[in-house]
Design an enzyme around this catalytic site. Structure first.
Site, PDB file in Angstrom:
ATOM      1  CE  LYS A  76      -2.673   3.443   1.368  1.00  0.00           C
ATOM      2  NZ  LYS A  76      -2.134   4.804   1.467  1.00  0.00           N
TER       3      LYS A  76
ATOM      4  CD  GLU B 171      12.388   4.410   8.998  1.00  0.00           C
ATOM      5  OE1 GLU B 171      12.368   5.351   9.825  1.00  0.00           O
ATOM      6  OE2 GLU B 171      12.359   4.580   7.776  1.00  0.00           O
TER       7      GLU B 171
ATOM      8  CB  CYS C 246      12.624   9.043   8.700  1.00  0.00           C
ATOM      9  SG  CYS C 246      13.663   7.843   7.845  1.00  0.00           S
TER      10      CYS C 246
ATOM     11  CD  GLU D 198       9.830  13.062  11.706  1.00  0.00           C
ATOM     12  OE1 GLU D 198      10.809  12.522  11.167  1.00  0.00           O
ATOM     13  OE2 GLU D 198       8.747  12.469  11.913  1.00  0.00           O
TER      14      GLU D 198
END
Length: 499
Positions: free
Chosen positions: A175, A250, A284, A383
């Site tokens: 996906k 992750e 990331c 973040e």
């Protein structure tokens, strides 16, 4: 204008509901493709196809060596189509063509590595602890894997899941992000050309809230591999726990990039820029917290501002561009909101801090640097996923370690020093899954990647990754006739080794 199709059970197929959504080029703002808006029915069909391929037919009967050869063939096809794949990714997420081409040309190495590793996964016969009993360990594929990938590096982060999962003998339903689906649908066609049996790889595109939940909760899905934000990861983790699905996550990071007073300042400046302004900070592993020793702080920031300020913003397809647009409108608005938050917290903006008008579709934010940042500020703890750098002073090695580890995340860290002692000893003290010394943003198919704390669970890449897609099974064989009392667990007698 391209109209794309789902890839289910070896065939390109329209979505069951007949609906599509637009994919918009972040730079031009123009619709360039129509992407299938998959439904729960499409997910069910894909998972059932993957389950059939796993349990019956050619894939289920293949030897590990045969699976490895298919992965090698796929690697060759990816290499031959690298330019096409790279261009698709640029049109979807606005990253530089130079970076996307580099990723696509390196991507085959994952298929070669895991293709070679497929028949190197060996069990073991354990030493006998009782004369009549033989015991061995075998490793078996788990089953249907759901691979959910983000928009920032779509194929790379998907292949990190696909290659080890397939080498281990699993089947996969992918996906991709609704913002960057095209390259994965194109890659699915290469699987077919490579000779993978129908159902081994399936791709269902659509909205996360419409098909993501159906995929994660499907009873035939045995394992989930997810890359994305912390919120999405938490939701996937909670859903997977209901049926005890195997999982790897992750997630995000707030990674420290630490510059000591003995560092080569020119190299460290480039490392700081690579850590946060490459890919417009949409990675990331971004080194979004720059920890600089107090004695070199002012000189270093001056060099950094001059270098980062020279970055050229523009068309990501152009070789002259250093920084491309933010990939999506929601992400663009989020980045601008954090600039306001940082200013409100008292951080000092010494570069950028504003949108760029009149360039492309307008989704550009100037490379932004804040000084006088305290590690407790939101700009240093949350973040952002954009080109915003927080500079934090430190005076001692111990303080640098304390600041670096003072976050909910633990994905990556960088160290800039000429000290061999620091280079060897400092990585052990940083709570991060990857530590670079005098480098930043380096990955390899050989090197396990993943995070501590809220940055995730499990590892991708390297030998460790294939174990993530295997179950260990113990087999006991009784080599003698005669069964002792069935009312007592069969345990070996203890030998007295004293005197």
């Amino acid at each position: 204008m391209e109209t794309l199709a789902l890839y289910v059970d070896g065939q390109s197929t329209p979505p069951a509901g007949g609906d599509y959504f637009d994919s918009i080029d972040p730079y031009t703002g123009l619709v360039w493709s129509r992407v299938p808006r998959g439904t729960a029915h499409d997910v069910d069909q894909a998972v059932r196809a993957a389950h059939r391929a796993f349990t019956t037919g050619a894939w289920a009967e293949m030897t590990p060596t045969q699976r490895g050869r298919l992965l090698y063939r796929l690697g060759d096809l990816v290499a031959a189509n690298a330019e096409r794949l790279g261009e698709l990714e640029v049109r979807d997420n606005g990253k530089l063509l130079a970076e996307m081409l580099g990723q696509m040309r390196y991507l085959p190495e994952w298929f070669y590595y895991y293709g070679g590793l497929a028949d190197k996964v060996e069990g073991a016969v354990t030493p006998p602890e009782r004369p009549e009993m033989m015991h061995y360990i075998r490793y078996e594929p788990i089953g249907v894997v759901a691979a959910i990938s983000p928009w920032n590096s779509p194929l790379v982060l998907t292949v990190w899941k696909l290659a080890p999962a397939l080498a281990a003998g699993n089947t996969v339903v992918v996906k991709p992000s609704e913002y960057s689906s095209a390259s994965m649908l194109y890659l699915a066609e290469l699987f077919e050309q490579a000779g993978f049996p129908a159902g081994v790889i399936n791709v269902v595109t659509g909205m996360g809230n419409e098909i993501g939940e159906a995929l994660v909760n499907h009873p035939l899905v045995e394992r989930i591999a997810f890359t994305g934000g912390e919120g999405g990861g938490r939701a996937v983790y909670q859903a997977a726990a209901k049926s005890f699905k195997r999982i790897s996550l992750e997630l995000g990071g707030k990674s420290p990039n630490i510059v000591f007073d003995d560092a080569d300042l020119d190299d460290a400046v480039k490392g700081a820029v690579a850590g946060i302004f490459a890919a417009a900070g949409q990675t990331c592993m971004a080194g979004s917290r720059l920890l600089v020793h107090d004695s070199i702080h002012d000189a270093f920031v001056e060099k950094l501002v001059a270098f980062a300020g020279s970055a050229r913003l523009g068309d990501p397809m152009s070789d002259d561009t250093d920084v491309g647009p933010i990939a999506t409108r929601p992400q663009f608005e989020k980045v601008l909101a954090y600039i306001d938050i940082a200013k409100g917290e008292g951080a000092k903006c010494v570069l950028g801090g504003e949108r760029v008008e009149g360039l492309g579709n307008g989704l550009f934010v100037k490379p932004t640097i804040f000084t006088e940042v305290k590690n407790s500020m939101r700009i240093a703890q949350e973040e952002v996923f954009g080109p915003i750098l927080s500079v934090i002073r430190f005076k001692t090695d111990e303080e640098a370690i304390q600041i670096a580890n003072d976050t909910l995340y633990g994905l990556a860290a960088g160290i800039w020093t000429q000290s061999l002692e620091r280079a060897i000893n400092m990585p052990a003290k940083l709570r991060a899954g990857t530590v670079w010394v005098n480098a930043y943003r380096v990955v390899s198919y050989l090197a396990p990647f993943g995070g501590f704390k809220n940055s995730g669970i499990g590892r991708e890449n390297g030998k460790e990754a294939i174990r993530e897609y295997l179950e260990a099974k113990s087999v006991f064989i009784n080599t003698k006739r005669g069964v002792p009392s069935p009312f007592v667990m069969r345990l070996p007698s203890v030998v007295n080794t004293e005197g």
